[in-house]
Design a protein around this motif. Structure first.
Motif, PDB file in Angstrom:
ATOM      1  N   SER A  17      49.101  -2.698   7.937  1.00  0.00           N
ATOM      2  CA  SER A  17      48.722  -2.524   7.399  1.00  0.00           C
ATOM      3  C   SER A  17      49.707  -2.834   5.949  1.00  0.00           C
ATOM      4  O   SER A  17      49.387  -2.824   4.648  1.00  0.00           O
ATOM      5  CB  SER A  17      49.825  -1.273   7.495  1.00  0.00           C
ATOM      6  N   TRP A  55      44.220  -0.035  10.436  1.00  0.00           N
ATOM      7  CA  TRP A  55      45.039   0.370   8.505  1.00  0.00           C
ATOM      8  C   TRP A  55      44.093  -1.523   7.794  1.00  0.00           C
ATOM      9  O   TRP A  55      44.842  -1.385   6.489  1.00  0.00           O
ATOM     10  CB  TRP A  55      46.610  -0.111   9.593  1.00  0.00           C
ATOM     11  N   GLU A  58      41.688  -0.410   5.640  1.00  0.00           N
ATOM     12  CA  GLU A  58      42.688   0.143   4.695  1.00  0.00           C
ATOM     13  C   GLU A  58      43.265   0.363   3.655  1.00  0.00           C
ATOM     14  O   GLU A  58      43.511   0.105   2.732  1.00  0.00           O
ATOM     15  CB  GLU A  58      43.235   1.603   5.463  1.00  0.00           C
ATOM     16  N   LEU A  62      43.165   0.495  -0.187  1.00  0.00           N
ATOM     17  CA  LEU A  62      44.257   0.426  -1.219  1.00  0.00           C
ATOM     18  C   LEU A  62      44.981  -0.115  -2.067  1.00  0.00           C
ATOM     19  O   LEU A  62      45.002   0.130  -3.016  1.00  0.00           O
ATOM     20  CB  LEU A  62      45.708   1.170   0.183  1.00  0.00           C
ATOM     21  N   ASN A 103      35.788   2.140   5.736  1.00  0.00           N
ATOM     22  CA  ASN A 103      35.617   1.304   4.448  1.00  0.00           C
ATOM     23  C   ASN A 103      35.236   0.582   3.432  1.00  0.00           C
ATOM     24  O   ASN A 103      35.065   1.062   2.224  1.00  0.00           O
ATOM     25  CB  ASN A 103      37.119   0.061   4.061  1.00  0.00           C
TER      26      ASN A 103
END
Length: 172
Positions: A17, A55, A58, A62, A103
């Protein structure tokens, strides 16, 4: 030794992440590729491994969402997500493929207002991925939500049910 492999798998999970760039994602994928095929399979079958695979892509989008409006580069993000998907195919990490496609769908439909290409991307991914329910859910949920955001509730419901594999009368 087993303890070292378990520690590496936990490290992979916990660092996924934190990817901020293509280079971060490439380094993470390089670490995953250093595992044997059996170790990769065990990693991706674990709950932490699945979450790590979800993650990683993502984290990239983000990061782009946080960028200043004038510096957002969604095409570059799409390209990075495709690189992740291609590498995941080579490593036989279907959950990571599905997460990268998920995504891409979000970027295409939400950020670039291209629901048609997002739908094509979802259909192609579902045809290429094995029948894993979790992978199907990742892709179908993303596209179903995008159709809902676009106001097409019937199509959204069809995609969401497809993700759950609950057929609705008249659905394909």
């Amino acid at each position: 030794p087993r303890d070292q492999v378990d520690a590496l798998r936990e490290l992979l999970f916990s660092t996924s992440s934190f990817a901020r760039t293509r280079e971060d994602a490439a380094a993470w994928l390089k670490a995953v590729s250093s595992l044997s095929e059996d170790e990769r399979e065990r990693f991706v079958q674990s709950e932490n491994g699945k979450m790590g695979c979800v993650w990683l892509p993502e984290a990239l989008i983000l990061q782009e969402w946080k960028a200043e409006k004038t510096t957002k580069d969604w095409q570059s993000t799409l390209s990075a997500l495709q690189e992740i998907a291609d590498r995941a195919v080579a490593l036989k990490l279907d959950v990571l493929v599905a997460a990268a496609v998920r995504n891409q769908i979000i970027v295409l439909a939400d950020c670039l207002s291209d629901l048609s290409t997002a739908t094509e991307k979802a259909e192609a991914a579902l045809a290429a991925l094995p029948g894993d329910a979790y992978c199907r859910f990742l892709v179908c949920d993303a596209l179903g939500r995008q159709h809902l955001y676009y106001g097409d509730r019937h199509v959204a419901l069809s995609w969401l049910r497809r993700g759950l594999k609950v057929p609705l009368l008249g659905d394909p």
